[in-house]
Design a protein around this motif. Sequence first.
Motif, PDB file in Angstrom:
ATOM      1  N   GLY A  17      74.642  35.184  42.474  1.00 14.59           N
ATOM      2  CA  GLY A  17      73.335  34.634  42.458  1.00 14.59           C
ATOM      3  C   GLY A  17      73.288  34.032  41.063  1.00 14.59           C
ATOM      4  N   GLU A  20      76.363  31.825  41.187  1.00 19.28           N
ATOM      5  CA  GLU A  20      75.844  30.163  41.305  1.00 19.28           C
ATOM      6  C   GLU A  20      75.271  29.134  40.858  1.00 19.28           C
ATOM      7  N   ARG A  24      76.363  25.625  40.260  1.00 18.03           N
ATOM      8  CA  ARG A  24      75.200  24.673  40.136  1.00 18.03           C
ATOM      9  C   ARG A  24      75.337  23.712  39.166  1.00 18.03           C
ATOM     10  N   GLN A  46      74.174  21.071  44.767  1.00 14.75           N
ATOM     11  CA  GLN A  46      73.470  22.141  45.699  1.00 14.75           C
ATOM     12  C   GLN A  46      74.530  22.168  46.820  1.00 14.75           C
ATOM     13  N   ARG A  47      75.305  21.193  47.384  1.00 12.27           N
ATOM     14  CA  ARG A  47      76.116  21.635  48.893  1.00 12.27           C
ATOM     15  C   ARG A  47      77.466  21.543  48.302  1.00 12.27           C
ATOM     16  N   VAL A  49      78.634  23.317  45.586  1.00 13.88           N
ATOM     17  CA  VAL A  49      78.145  24.220  45.803  1.00 13.88           C
ATOM     18  C   VAL A  49      78.280  25.788  46.291  1.00 13.88           C
ATOM     19  N   ASP A  50      78.039  25.189  47.657  1.00 14.92           N
ATOM     20  CA  ASP A  50      77.579  26.163  48.880  1.00 14.92           C
ATOM     21  C   ASP A  50      79.095  25.818  49.673  1.00 14.92           C
ATOM     22  N   HIS A  51      80.195  24.688  49.504  1.00  8.24           N
ATOM     23  CA  HIS A  51      81.092  24.498  50.255  1.00  8.24           C
ATOM     24  C   HIS A  51      82.455  25.077  49.667  1.00  8.24           C
ATOM     25  N   THR A  53      85.029  26.256  46.286  1.00 10.47           N
ATOM     26  CA  THR A  53      85.714  27.144  45.946  1.00 10.47           C
ATOM     27  C   THR A  53      85.278  27.297  43.921  1.00 10.47           C
ATOM     28  N   ALA A  92      78.579  15.587  50.831  1.00  8.14           N
ATOM     29  CA  ALA A  92      76.894  15.690  50.470  1.00  8.14           C
ATOM     30  C   ALA A  92      76.597  14.099  49.973  1.00  8.14           C
TER      31      ALA A  92
END
Length: 110
Positions: A17, A20, A24, A46-47, A49-51, A53, A92
């Motif tokens: 966490g 991340e 972010r 946010q979007r 970082v989630d998708h 590398t 995004a």
Amino acid sequence: MRGFAVAVLGASLVLGGCVEGIARGRVQAALTHAGLSQPMAECMAQRMVDHLTISQLRKLEALQGPKRSAMDYVAAVQRINDPQVIQVTASAAGACVAQVGPSGLGSLLQ
């Protein structure tokens, strides 16, 4: 032994966490520096970082040069030559324009 495994798992989740959150924040700062408004940068980071590398996010972060319009930013992202980065960035941006509104693009629309 079970307590140790639970502790290791808990530490991994906390550290994951933190990483991340740092990623972010860096992506958000790079997007803001590129001319996006704070709400748009927050939403997109946010979007993304989630998708993507960490390596792909670093490529985006390294984009340099003036970005005066949306086309300039898209051209800069396309120079990375990574289809996933281009797709995630475009996705995004589209989702965040719908959420934040067109004014969230800030100076990129000028």
